[in-house]
Design a protein around this motif. Structure first.
Motif, PDB file in Angstrom:
ATOM      1  N   ARG A 126       0.497  -0.476  -0.147  1.00  0.00           N
ATOM      2  CA  ARG A 126      -0.232  -0.012  -0.051  1.00  0.00           C
ATOM      3  C   ARG A 126       1.384   1.637   0.296  1.00  0.00           C
ATOM      4  N   LYS A 127       2.673   1.317   0.792  1.00  0.00           N
ATOM      5  CA  LYS A 127       2.919   1.865   0.812  1.00  0.00           C
ATOM      6  C   LYS A 127       3.534   2.529  -0.811  1.00  0.00           C
ATOM      7  N   VAL A 128       4.121   1.373  -1.326  1.00  0.00           N
ATOM      8  CA  VAL A 128       4.350   1.709  -2.718  1.00  0.00           C
ATOM      9  C   VAL A 128       3.543   1.859  -3.696  1.00  0.00           C
ATOM     10  N   PHE A 129       2.646   1.665  -3.291  1.00  0.00           N
ATOM     11  CA  PHE A 129       1.086   2.290  -4.204  1.00  0.00           C
ATOM     12  C   PHE A 129       1.427   4.085  -3.976  1.00  0.00           C
ATOM     13  N   ASP A 130       1.210   4.567  -3.361  1.00  0.00           N
ATOM     14  CA  ASP A 130       0.913   5.161  -2.915  1.00  0.00           C
ATOM     15  C   ASP A 130       1.845   6.782  -3.907  1.00  0.00           C
ATOM     16  N   GLN A 131       3.259   5.723  -3.555  1.00  0.00           N
ATOM     17  CA  GLN A 131       4.688   6.515  -4.423  1.00  0.00           C
ATOM     18  C   GLN A 131       4.807   6.526  -5.994  1.00  0.00           C
ATOM     19  N   ILE A 132       3.885   5.331  -6.468  1.00  0.00           N
ATOM     20  CA  ILE A 132       4.028   5.471  -7.713  1.00  0.00           C
ATOM     21  C   ILE A 132       2.480   6.385  -8.824  1.00  0.00           C
ATOM     22  N   VAL A 133       1.682   6.447  -7.458  1.00  0.00           N
ATOM     23  CA  VAL A 133       0.335   7.341  -8.168  1.00  0.00           C
ATOM     24  C   VAL A 133       0.628   8.857  -8.541  1.00  0.00           C
ATOM     25  N   ASP A 134       0.238   9.342  -9.938  1.00  0.00           N
ATOM     26  CA  ASP A 134       0.506   9.735 -10.308  1.00  0.00           C
ATOM     27  C   ASP A 134       1.946  10.586 -10.828  1.00  0.00           C
ATOM     28  N   TRP A 135       2.752   9.204 -11.191  1.00  0.00           N
ATOM     29  CA  TRP A 135       3.979   9.382 -11.174  1.00  0.00           C
ATOM     30  C   TRP A 135       5.193  10.391 -11.794  1.00  0.00           C
ATOM     31  N   LYS A 136       4.442  10.660 -12.271  1.00  0.00           N
ATOM     32  CA  LYS A 136       4.951  11.747 -13.858  1.00  0.00           C
ATOM     33  C   LYS A 136       5.473  13.051 -12.995  1.00  0.00           C
ATOM     34  N   GLU A 137       4.052  13.734 -11.288  1.00  0.00           N
ATOM     35  CA  GLU A 137       4.372  14.847 -11.008  1.00  0.00           C
ATOM     36  C   GLU A 137       5.502  14.718 -10.568  1.00  0.00           C
ATOM     37  N   LYS A 138       5.631  13.166  -9.311  1.00  0.00           N
ATOM     38  CA  LYS A 138       6.347  12.740  -8.075  1.00  0.00           C
ATOM     39  C   LYS A 138       7.831  12.349  -8.790  1.00  0.00           C
ATOM     40  N   SER A 139       8.024  11.875  -9.734  1.00  0.00           N
ATOM     41  CA  SER A 139       8.958  12.335 -10.987  1.00  0.00           C
ATOM     42  C   SER A 139      10.139  13.206 -10.732  1.00  0.00           C
ATOM     43  N   LYS A 140       9.335  14.359 -10.835  1.00  0.00           N
ATOM     44  CA  LYS A 140      10.305  15.675 -10.807  1.00  0.00           C
ATOM     45  C   LYS A 140      10.481  15.917  -9.525  1.00  0.00           C
ATOM     46  N   GLN A 141      10.083  15.523  -8.405  1.00  0.00           N
ATOM     47  CA  GLN A 141      10.670  15.861  -6.934  1.00  0.00           C
ATOM     48  C   GLN A 141      11.343  14.622  -6.464  1.00  0.00           C
ATOM     49  N   LEU A 142      11.729  13.832  -7.157  1.00  0.00           N
ATOM     50  CA  LEU A 142      12.966  12.598  -7.031  1.00  0.00           C
ATOM     51  C   LEU A 142      14.987  13.260  -7.158  1.00  0.00           C
ATOM     52  N   PRO A 143      15.195  12.536  -6.131  1.00  0.00           N
ATOM     53  CA  PRO A 143      16.634  13.482  -5.973  1.00  0.00           C
ATOM     54  C   PRO A 143      18.033  13.194  -7.282  1.00  0.00           C
ATOM     55  N   ASP A 144      18.782  13.884  -7.112  1.00  0.00           N
ATOM     56  CA  ASP A 144      19.574  13.747  -8.131  1.00  0.00           C
ATOM     57  C   ASP A 144      20.708  11.748  -8.000  1.00  0.00           C
TER      58      ASP A 144
END
Length: 237
Positions: free
Chosen positions: A159-177
Motif C-alpha cells: 500500500r505504501k509503495v502504491f502511493d509512491q507511484i500514483v501520479d508518477w509524472k509529477e512525483k518523478s520530478k521531485q525525485l533527488p538526483d
C-alpha cells in the motif's frame, strides 16, 4: 468492449487490490514467515541478502541490465500482445529453471534465487521498453523497482509503495538526483521475507523440483500482471 476499456477495467480492479488493508490471511502469513525465518540458517539469509543487494545496485546504476531496442507498435493492443508473449517466455523459462535447481538439492536450490531475480528484473526492463519508456533514465529504473515491490511485498508495504507511484509524472520530478537515496534495504527485506515462504519448499528433497517449477511460474505471472497494470496507469493517463 474495446481493448482500452478492458485495460481500464482490469487496472481499476488491480488498483483496489493494491490499496486494500491487510486482512487476517496477510497477518497470518507474516507470522508464519517470521517463524520460518527463525528456522533458516543465518548463512542462507546472508547469502540471499547480499545477492539481492548487489542485484538492486546493478539496476540502480544501470550497469547490469540491457533492454531490447524499442519496437514500434500500431496500437496499445499490439503493445500488450507483445508484453504477454514476453511474460509467457520468461515464466516458462523460470519454471524450467526452478524445476532443475529444485531437483538438485539445497545447493542448486540456493542458486535459484539470483537466477530468478535476474530473470524478473530483465523482464521488467523489457516490459518498460515495450510500453515506450526509456530505462536509461534512472527514474524509470526506480519505477521498475517500485513495480517489483508491488509484486513481492507484504500487503502493508504494498500500500505504501502504491502511493509512491500514483501520479508518477509529477512525483518523478521531485525525485533527488542522487540514486543512492533509494531505500534498497527495505526493498530486499520485503522481497526476501515474501519469497522465503513460497520458495523454502524448493530446498526440500523429492518435492523440490515440483515446487520450484510451480512457484517460479506463478511468481513471474504475478510480476507480469503487476507490471502491465503499473504501466497502464501511465499510458492511459
Amino acid at each position: 468492449m474495446t481493448h482500452e476499456q478492458r485495460m481500464r477495467v482490469e487496472m481499476a480492479v488491480w488498483q483496489l487490490k493494491m490499496q486494500r488493508r491487510p486482512n487476517v490471511v496477510d497477518r497470518l502469513s507474516k507470522s508464519v514467515q517470521s517463524r520460518i525465518n527463525r528456522l533458516i540458517p543465518d548463512k542462507v539469509h546472508n547469502a540471499i541478502t547480499v545477492t539481492i543487494k548487489q542485484m538492486v545496485r546493478g539496476v540502480l546504476y544501470g550497469s547490469t541490465y540491457t533492454a531490447p531496442k524499442q519496437p514500434r507498435f500500431a496500437s496499445l493492443f499490439d503493445v500488450e500482445e507483445a508484453v504477454l508473449r514476453r511474460v509467457d517466455f520468461y515464466r516458462k523459462t523460470a519454471a524450467a529453471e526452478g524445476g532443475i535447481t529444485g531437483a538438485g538439492g539445497i545447493l542448486l536450490g540456493l542458486a535459484d534465487f539470483p537466477i530468478l531475480l535476474g530473470m524478473k528484473l530483465k523482464l521488467l526492463f523489457d516490459i518498460a521498453t515495450f510500453y515506450g519508456f526509456d530505462v536509461k533514465d534512472y527514474k524509470e529504473r526506480l519505477y521498475i523497482l517500485y513495480i517489483f515491490q508491488l509484486a513481492f511485498s507484504s500487503q502493508q508495504h504494498r500500500r505504501k509503495v502504491f502511493d509512491q507511484i500514483v501520479d508518477w509524472k509529477e512525483k518523478s520530478k521531485q525525485l533527488p538526483d542522487d540514486i543512492n537515496e533509494f531505500d534498497w534495504l527495505s526493498f530486499q527485506l520485503e522481497y526476501r521475507d515474501h519469497i522465503d515462504l513460497a520458495k523454502i519448499g524448493q530446498l526440500l528433497p523429492v518435492v523440490g523440483a515440483a515446487v520450484g517449477l510451480v512457484v517460479n511460474y506463478r511468481l513471474v505471472t504475478r510480476l507480469g500482471d503487476t507490471a502491465m497494470n503499473a504501466y497502464r496507469m501511465r499510458v492511459l493517463d
